[in-house]
Motif scaffolding. Structure first.
Motif, short mmCIF file in Angstrom:
data_model
loop_
_atom_site.label_atom_id
_atom_site.label_comp_id
_atom_site.label_asym_id
_atom_site.label_seq_id
_atom_site.Cartn_x
_atom_site.Cartn_y
_atom_site.Cartn_z
N MET A 98 22.97 -12.20 -0.67
CA MET A 98 21.52 -12.04 -0.59
C MET A 98 20.91 -13.20 0.19
SD MET A 98 20.39 -10.91 -4.35
CE MET A 98 20.68 -9.29 -4.93
N HIS A 99 19.79 -12.90 0.82
CA HIS A 99 19.04 -13.94 1.50
C HIS A 99 17.55 -13.71 1.24
CE1 HIS A 99 18.96 -10.58 4.33
NE2 HIS A 99 17.87 -11.11 4.81
N ILE A 100 16.81 -14.78 1.29
CA ILE A 100 15.38 -14.68 1.03
C ILE A 100 14.67 -14.29 2.31
CG2 ILE A 100 13.33 -16.01 0.38
CD1 ILE A 100 15.06 -17.60 -1.49
N GLU A 101 13.77 -13.33 2.17
CA GLU A 101 12.99 -12.87 3.31
C GLU A 101 11.57 -13.40 3.17
OE1 GLU A 101 13.28 -8.64 3.28
OE2 GLU A 101 15.46 -8.67 3.15
N ASP A 102 10.80 -13.17 4.18
CA ASP A 102 9.41 -13.61 4.18
C ASP A 102 8.63 -12.82 3.14
OD1 ASP A 102 6.90 -14.57 4.77
OD2 ASP A 102 6.71 -13.47 6.65
N GLU A 103 7.97 -13.52 2.21
CA GLU A 103 7.24 -12.86 1.13
C GLU A 103 5.91 -12.29 1.58
OE1 GLU A 103 6.89 -14.61 -2.75
OE2 GLU A 103 8.68 -15.78 -2.46
N THR A 104 5.47 -12.61 2.77
CA THR A 104 4.14 -12.17 3.21
C THR A 104 4.18 -10.91 4.03
OG1 THR A 104 4.29 -13.54 5.20
CG2 THR A 104 3.31 -14.55 3.23
N ASP A 105 5.35 -10.27 4.13
CA ASP A 105 5.47 -9.13 5.02
C ASP A 105 5.24 -7.78 4.33
OD1 ASP A 105 7.74 -8.90 3.51
OD2 ASP A 105 9.09 -8.53 5.18
N TRP A 106 4.56 -7.76 3.20
CA TRP A 106 4.42 -6.51 2.47
C TRP A 106 3.08 -6.44 1.79
CZ3 TRP A 106 3.85 -4.84 -2.62
CH2 TRP A 106 4.26 -3.53 -2.88
N TYR A 107 2.44 -5.29 1.88
CA TYR A 107 1.22 -5.04 1.12
C TYR A 107 1.13 -3.56 0.82
CZ TYR A 107 -1.10 -3.18 5.27
OH TYR A 107 -1.43 -2.42 6.35
N VAL A 108 0.31 -3.22 -0.16
CA VAL A 108 0.11 -1.83 -0.55
C VAL A 108 -1.30 -1.43 -0.13
CG1 VAL A 108 -0.04 -0.25 -2.50
CG2 VAL A 108 1.68 -2.05 -2.49
N ASP A 109 -1.43 -0.25 0.41
CA ASP A 109 -2.72 0.27 0.84
C ASP A 109 -3.70 0.24 -0.34
OD1 ASP A 109 -4.88 1.92 1.57
OD2 ASP A 109 -3.62 3.15 2.85
N ASP A 110 -4.92 -0.15 -0.09
CA ASP A 110 -5.94 -0.25 -1.14
C ASP A 110 -6.21 1.08 -1.83
OD1 ASP A 110 -6.29 -2.95 -0.70
OD2 ASP A 110 -7.97 -2.66 0.69
N GLY A 111 -5.89 2.19 -1.19
CA GLY A 111 -6.15 3.51 -1.77
C GLY A 111 -5.15 3.92 -2.84
N ILE A 112 -4.10 3.14 -3.03
CA ILE A 112 -3.08 3.49 -4.02
C ILE A 112 -3.48 2.92 -5.38
CG2 ILE A 112 -0.66 3.24 -4.67
CD1 ILE A 112 0.00 2.98 -1.71
N SER A 113 -3.50 3.78 -6.38
CA SER A 113 -3.91 3.33 -7.71
C SER A 113 -2.78 2.56 -8.39
CB SER A 113 -4.32 4.52 -8.58
OG SER A 113 -3.16 5.24 -8.97
N ILE A 114 -3.14 1.74 -9.36
CA ILE A 114 -2.15 0.96 -10.12
C ILE A 114 -1.22 1.90 -10.88
CG2 ILE A 114 -3.65 0.63 -12.14
CD1 ILE A 114 -1.18 -1.96 -10.72
N GLU A 115 -1.72 3.05 -11.31
CA GLU A 115 -0.88 4.00 -12.03
C GLU A 115 0.23 4.53 -11.15
OE1 GLU A 115 -4.31 4.19 -12.12
OE2 GLU A 115 -4.45 3.34 -14.14
#
Length: 180
Positions: free
Chosen positions: A98-115
């Motif tokens: 395993m290797h550590i990747e950049d933690e800033t390369d991911w986000y979830v669209d604001d339209g997706i609910s927490i559920e």
């Protein structure tokens, strides 16, 4: 009655104090168990076991964290133990590759609910699900998660990143769209 007084009374095996403390925390801890187990009966069983263990180990509570945090960790550990026991085939993960990747390369669209995100988390492989859930839903940091799961912080970070990657792919498959 102050919480610390209640805890001290529980340390002396005061049943009335134990009932008060149970009533104070049972609903919140049930929600924690449900987030892991997704089954009301299993959550109730694990919750009862967690409270029994907490009352048996009450003398170990030193007040370094809040009682709720201490109890939450017991509940989470019991949930993980339950899920591990329920699983038939264990798959080992060789973390040497395993290797550590950049933690800033991911986000979830604001339209997706927490559920929707929580439901997708339940479909992750256990190795990743526990870390993702502890980090994103329960709010633990890498050091705390590594202690709970008995893994290195590097493994924790890597599992979180890979889990986020799997989560991203699951959400894409469901047409919820995520950016990269």
């Amino acid at each position: 009655m102050f919480q610390i007084d209640l805890v001290e009374q529980c340390k002396t095996n005061d049943r009335k104090a134990q009932v008060k403390l149970y009533r104070q925390y049972c609903n919140g801890m049930y929600c924690v168990a449900m987030r892991f187990l997704n089954d009301p009966n299993d959550a109730e069983d694990v919750l009862q076991e967690a409270f029994i263990k907490a009352f048996q180990k009450m003398h170990q509570f030193k007040g370094e964290v809040t009682f709720g945090s201490w109890l939450k960790r017991i509940v989470i550990n019991k949930c993980i133990d339950f899920l591990k026991a329920k699983r038939e085939n264990l798959v080992t993960l060789d973390e040497g590759y395993m290797h550590i990747e950049d933690e800033t390369d991911w986000y979830v669209d604001d339209g997706i609910s927490i559920e929707i995100v929580k439901e997708a988390i339940t479909r992750l492989a256990d190795t990743y699900r526990y870390v993702v859930q502890l980090f994103l839903v329960e709010g633990y940091d890498h050091k705390e998660i590594s202690g709970i799961l008995d893994i290195t912080e590097t493994a924790c970070r890597t599992r979180l990143l890979r889990g986020k990657g799997q989560l991203k792919e699951l959400l894409k498959k469901e047409n919820y769209g995520t950016g990269s």
